[in-house]
Design a protein around this motif. Structure first.
Motif, mmCIF file in Angstrom:
data_model
loop_
_atom_site.group_PDB
_atom_site.id
_atom_site.type_symbol
_atom_site.label_atom_id
_atom_site.label_comp_id
_atom_site.label_asym_id
_atom_site.label_seq_id
_atom_site.Cartn_x
_atom_site.Cartn_y
_atom_site.Cartn_z
ATOM 1 N N TYR A 1 0.827 -1.208 0.000
ATOM 2 C CA TYR A 1 0.000 0.000 0.000
ATOM 3 C C TYR A 1 0.864 1.261 0.000
ATOM 4 O O TYR A 1 0.642 2.183 -0.782
ATOM 5 C CB TYR A 1 -0.934 -0.020 1.209
ATOM 6 N N ALA A 2 1.873 1.293 0.876
ATOM 7 C CA ALA A 2 2.729 2.475 0.978
ATOM 8 C C ALA A 2 3.530 2.714 -0.299
ATOM 9 O O ALA A 2 3.814 3.860 -0.642
ATOM 10 C CB ALA A 2 3.664 2.342 2.177
ATOM 11 N N VAL B 1 0.659 4.170 -2.835
ATOM 12 C CA VAL B 1 -0.043 5.412 -2.493
ATOM 13 C C VAL B 1 0.939 6.317 -1.758
ATOM 14 O O VAL B 1 1.225 6.119 -0.591
ATOM 15 C CB VAL B 1 -1.299 5.128 -1.643
ATOM 16 N N GLN B 2 1.451 7.300 -2.480
ATOM 17 C CA GLN B 2 2.487 8.186 -1.949
ATOM 18 C C GLN B 2 1.895 9.557 -1.605
ATOM 19 O O GLN B 2 0.923 9.959 -2.223
ATOM 20 C CB GLN B 2 3.597 8.334 -2.990
ATOM 21 N N LYS C 1 1.621 10.018 4.708
ATOM 22 C CA LYS C 1 0.247 10.517 4.604
ATOM 23 C C LYS C 1 -0.738 9.368 4.382
ATOM 24 O O LYS C 1 -1.760 9.274 5.054
ATOM 25 C CB LYS C 1 0.150 11.536 3.476
ATOM 26 N N SER C 2 -0.427 8.476 3.440
ATOM 27 C CA SER C 2 -1.379 7.404 3.116
ATOM 28 C C SER C 2 -1.567 6.446 4.290
ATOM 29 O O SER C 2 -2.689 6.036 4.592
ATOM 30 C CB SER C 2 -0.938 6.649 1.862
#
Length: 194
Positions: A143-144, A147-148, A152-153
C-alpha cells in the motif's frame, strides 16, 4: 536479514526474506528453534508510549513494520506472523500498559483470521483494538509503495472512520468513532491529513 533482540539482550531470532519465485510461505525464513524477542522494543518504553498516547501499531511481519518506521511511525512492532501473539510479546504489551492496538495485518484470509485472534487475546486483557483496512490483497508495504507519500497514506488509514473497532464487530465493516492518530515520532516529517 533482520535481527530480533530478546529481553536478555541476545539475538532471539533472525528474520530473512527470500526474493526468488517460491510461494509466499517459502519466502519467510527464521533461525531454527523458537522465535524469541521483540522487534523495536523501544516502542514499548514509557516515553515512547506517552508520545503515542498509549497506541501501538502491530504488523504481521518485519518488512511491514519497517514500512511504518520509514514513514515516521516509531510506535510499531511486529508479531512475526498472522497468528496468536507470542507470550513474550503479549506480556511486554501488558507490562507497558498499551491502551490501543492498531492491527495492521495483511488484508487477506490469513491476515483477517490473525487479526481476529490477536484482537481476542488483547481485548480479553482490556486493550482496545482497531483493524487497519488496507485494500483487499495488500499489506502495509504494498500500500505504501502504491499510495504516496507513505506517511500521509498510512496516516489516513490509521485514522480512517471505516476502520474496524474489533470490540464492536467480528471483522464486519462499520463506522467507528474517530480515534487519535498515532503520530510519527520525528519532527522533520510532519504528517499531512486530507
Amino acid at each position: 536479514m533482520f535481527p530480533v533482540i530478546a529481553d536478555t539482550g541476545e539475538i532471539g531470532t533472525v528474520y530473512g526474506r527470500a526474493i526468488d519465485e517460491k510461494g509466499k510461505h517459502d519466502r519467510h525464513l527464521f533461525l531454527p528453534g523458537p522465535q524469541r524477542g521483540i522487534w523495536n522494543p523501544s516502542a514499548l518504553r514509557a516515553d515512547s508510549l506517552s508520545q503515542s498516547k498509549g497506541e501501538i501499531i502491530l504488523t504481521e511481519g518485519i518488512i511491514d513494520a519497517l514500512t511504518f518506521w520509514c514513514a515516521g511511525f516509531r510506535n510499531v512492532i511486529t508479531g512475526l506472523s498472522a497468528k496468536a501473539l507470542p507470550e513474550e510479546l503479549l506480556n511486554a504489551l501488558l507490562a507497558a500498559k498499551v491502551q490501543r492496538m492498531f492491527l495492521a495485518f495483511d488484508r487477506d484470509e490469513a491476515g483477517d483470521k490473525g487479526a481476529e485472534i490477536v484482537a481476542a487475546q488483547l481485548m480479553a486483557r482490556g486493550v482496545e483494538c482497531r483493524r487497519v483496512l488496507f485494500p483487499h490483497g495488500q499489506d502495509a508495504n504494498a500500500y505504501a509503495c502504491q499510495v504516496q507519500p507513505a506517511a500521509k497514506s498510512l496516516g489516513v488509514l490509521l485514522n480512517a472512520r471505516n476502520g474496524l473497532d474489533m470490540a464492536a464487530t467480528s471483522l464486519r465493516r462499520m463506522a467507528v468513532a474517530p480515534c487519535s492518530l498515532p503520530r510519527p515520532h520525528t519532527r522533520t516529517r510532519p504528517l499531512l491529513l486530507l
